[in-house]
Design an enzyme around this catalytic site. Structure first.
Site, PDB file in Angstrom:
ATOM      1  N   LYS A   1       0.806  -1.223   0.000  1.00  0.00           N
ATOM      2  CA  LYS A   1       0.000   0.000   0.000  1.00  0.00           C
ATOM      3  C   LYS A   1       0.843   1.279   0.000  1.00  0.00           C
ATOM      4  O   LYS A   1       0.426   2.303  -0.525  1.00  0.00           O
ATOM      5  CB  LYS A   1      -0.961  -0.010   1.181  1.00  0.00           C
ATOM      6  CG  LYS A   1      -2.076  -1.034   0.986  1.00  0.00           C
ATOM      7  CD  LYS A   1      -3.267  -0.742   1.844  1.00  0.00           C
ATOM      8  CE  LYS A   1      -4.492  -1.469   1.352  1.00  0.00           C
ATOM      9  NZ  LYS A   1      -4.393  -2.935   1.486  1.00  0.00           N
TER      10      LYS A   1
ATOM     11  N   GLU B   1     -10.423   6.776   2.413  1.00  0.00           N
ATOM     12  CA  GLU B   1     -11.349   5.801   2.986  1.00  0.00           C
ATOM     13  C   GLU B   1     -10.542   4.625   3.493  1.00  0.00           C
ATOM     14  O   GLU B   1      -9.431   4.379   3.017  1.00  0.00           O
ATOM     15  CB  GLU B   1     -12.318   5.324   1.902  1.00  0.00           C
ATOM     16  CG  GLU B   1     -11.761   4.227   0.971  1.00  0.00           C
ATOM     17  CD  GLU B   1     -10.613   4.676   0.064  1.00  0.00           C
ATOM     18  OE1 GLU B   1     -10.401   5.891  -0.070  1.00  0.00           O
ATOM     19  OE2 GLU B   1      -9.923   3.787  -0.494  1.00  0.00           O
TER      20      GLU B   1
ATOM     21  N   SER C   1       1.702  -9.771  -1.056  1.00  0.00           N
ATOM     22  CA  SER C   1       1.310  -8.353  -0.929  1.00  0.00           C
ATOM     23  C   SER C   1       1.533  -7.783   0.459  1.00  0.00           C
ATOM     24  O   SER C   1       1.689  -6.567   0.606  1.00  0.00           O
ATOM     25  CB  SER C   1      -0.152  -8.192  -1.339  1.00  0.00           C
ATOM     26  OG  SER C   1      -0.981  -9.061  -0.587  1.00  0.00           O
TER      27      SER C   1
HETATM   28  C1  LIG Z   1      -5.253  -3.980   1.021  1.00  0.00           C
HETATM   29  C2  LIG Z   1      -4.564  -5.244   0.784  1.00  0.00           C
HETATM   30  C3  LIG Z   1      -4.914  -6.103  -0.278  1.00  0.00           C
HETATM   31  C4  LIG Z   1      -6.076  -5.860  -1.200  1.00  0.00           C
HETATM   32  O1  LIG Z   1      -6.021  -4.716  -1.972  1.00  0.00           O
HETATM   33  P1  LIG Z   1      -5.690  -4.711  -3.516  1.00  0.00           P
HETATM   34  O2  LIG Z   1      -6.029  -3.314  -3.931  1.00  0.00           O
HETATM   35  O3  LIG Z   1      -6.577  -5.724  -4.187  1.00  0.00           O
HETATM   36  O4  LIG Z   1      -4.265  -5.029  -3.674  1.00  0.00           O
HETATM   37  C5  LIG Z   1      -4.165  -7.248  -0.479  1.00  0.00           C
HETATM   38  N1  LIG Z   1      -3.138  -7.577   0.350  1.00  0.00           N
HETATM   39  C6  LIG Z   1      -2.785  -6.797   1.387  1.00  0.00           C
HETATM   40  C7  LIG Z   1      -1.650  -7.214   2.252  1.00  0.00           C
HETATM   41  C8  LIG Z   1      -3.477  -5.606   1.637  1.00  0.00           C
HETATM   42  O5  LIG Z   1      -3.121  -4.839   2.666  1.00  0.00           O
END
Ligand SMILES: *Cc1c(COP(=O)(O)O)cnc(C)c1O
Length: 392
Positions: A85, A107, A374
């Site tokens: 993020k 948000e 992610s």
């Molecule tokens: C917020 C988040 C997501 C989902 O958001 P995307 O916009 O689909 O990437 C996925 N993995 C993690 C670790 C997150 O914090």
């Protein structure tokens, strides 16, 4: 607006008339700055020194042995804040500063995007307001506290069910009244044009790095790239690096959750219909009255009833494939990565890993799969513990 912001028939900007000038100003500024030498250099330095880029590409050998093919992890979990993020909040925050804005709004659902925005508000010394449904404020008290520690104001949104979609509606409403000095820092690759383009641009560092790392470390491109999909920002970020490599399969994994049968899951692309959500034409989850559903997933970060417009188009054209993972398989995948590699993945990322596990026996030992890890799972430890108490 200079561009239509369409991916096939998806996307666009279905917003109240009063918001059009703000979106036009944003579009104009983005195209003015995103390739500007000074802007690019400043962002590159922040990516390196603040966020910790480039993130490593790691060959998870013991995990690979379990599934029977080569698995490489793109380690976005190692970044500042513990997830991808920060790429987007640094990029948009810097854009806000170049536009002369002094305030940020955002948000948040689970609080992760709110926290990533609050961090950047502190970094740039900008007044920051985070809109969050009251139900989420209660559920995510640790993230609320962290946002306040960074100096952000957390505004509890009472409307609807007090969750993410209500927070987005209120943030958009607030923005219409304060466009002069306020930048709306949107959290995923959805929403009205130009947000899907902007968020993809700032997340594309993931795919650019991963492609180069594959060539350097493996000597070839992967057979498949897999990422979890909430609104779609980490997935579009890594997909973007391989979009023109037609032999690389791209797979997005949504939250099947418990209730594929009850409709309370978050598998928008797998089970949704086309409609308008938060200013864009996308696949979304509606009930029989056309009301947007509340989603429910073990991982709050995937709990979004829509998905970004480019993913809708990639699904229709077949360039990317989409699947859903259910909670039990996600927990199995979380445990497997933790036990074999000592890496605790976020439950969101564990959806991508669950899909990988489902490929066991279907790929050969020389095949290469890159997974976008992610985020890290520290925030999810108590949820995992409540479902799977550790036996000693
Ligand atoms: C917020 C988040 C997501 C989902 O958001 P995307 O916009 O689909 O990437 C996925 N993995 C993690 C670790 C997150 O914090």
């Amino acid at each position: 607006m200079k561009y239509k912001g369409r991916f096939g028939d998806y996307g666009g900007f279905y917003v109240p008339e009063v918001l059009i000038p703000a979106l036009e100003e944003l579009e104009e500024a983005f195209y003015r700055f995103h390739e500007d030498e000074g802007f690019v250099a400043e962002l590159a330095q922040l990516f390196r020194d603040y966020a910790g880029r480039p993130s490593p590409l790691y060959h998870a050998k013991r995990f690979s042995e379990h599934v029977g093919f080569k698995v490489y992890l793109k380690r976005e979990d190692l970044l500042h804040g513990g997830a991808h993020k920060v790429n987007n909040t640094l990029g948009q925050g810097l854009l806000a500063r170049h536009m002369g804005k002094t305030r940020l709004i955002a948000e948040t659902g689970a609080g992760q995007h709110g926290l990533a925005t609050a961090m950047i508000g502190a970094l740039f010394g900008m007044q920051t307001k985070i809109f969050m449904g009251v139900t989420d404020v209660e559920r995510q008290s640790v993230n609320v506290h962290k946002m306040r520690l960074c100096g952000a104001e957390v505004i509890g949104v009472e409307g609807g069910t007090g969750t993410l979609k209500d927070a987005i509606n209120d943030a958009l409403r607030y923005w219409t009244a304060h466009v002069g000095d306020t930048f709306y820092l949107f959290g995923t690759a959805g929403g009205p044009h130009p947000y899907p383009v902007i968020v993809k641009h700032f997340q594309s560092c993931i795919g650019t790095e991963a492609r180069r790392q594959c060539l350097d470390q493996i000597g070839r491109l992967p057979d498949m790239v897999v990422a979890c999909v909430g609104g779609g920002s980490n997935a579009i970020g890594i997909f973007s690096g391989f979009m023109d490599d037609r032999d690389v399969r791209l797979v997005g994994v949504e939250a099947g959750g418990e209730g594929l049968s009850t409709g309370r899951h978050a598998a928008t692309l797998v089970a949704g219909q086309v409609g308008i959500l938060h200013g864009a034409k996308v696949y979304l989850l509606q009930d029989e009255h056309g009301q947007v559903c509340d989603t429910e997933s073990i991982s709050a970060g995937l709990d979004y009833p829509g998905v970004g417009p480019e993913h809708c188009w990639l699904k229709d054209t077949g360039r990317a494939e989409y699947a859903a993972a259910d909670d039990e398989d996600v927990l199995d995948a979380f445990e497997l990565l933790t036990r074999t590699e000592g890496i605790l993945p976020a439950l969101e990322s564990s959806h991508a890993l669950a899909y990988i596990c489902s490929l066991k026996g279907k790929l050969g030992p020389e095949q290469v799969v890159v997974v976008n890890l992610s985020g890290r799972g520290d925030k999810d430890v108590s949820i995992v513990e409540s479902h799977r108490p550790v036996q000693q």
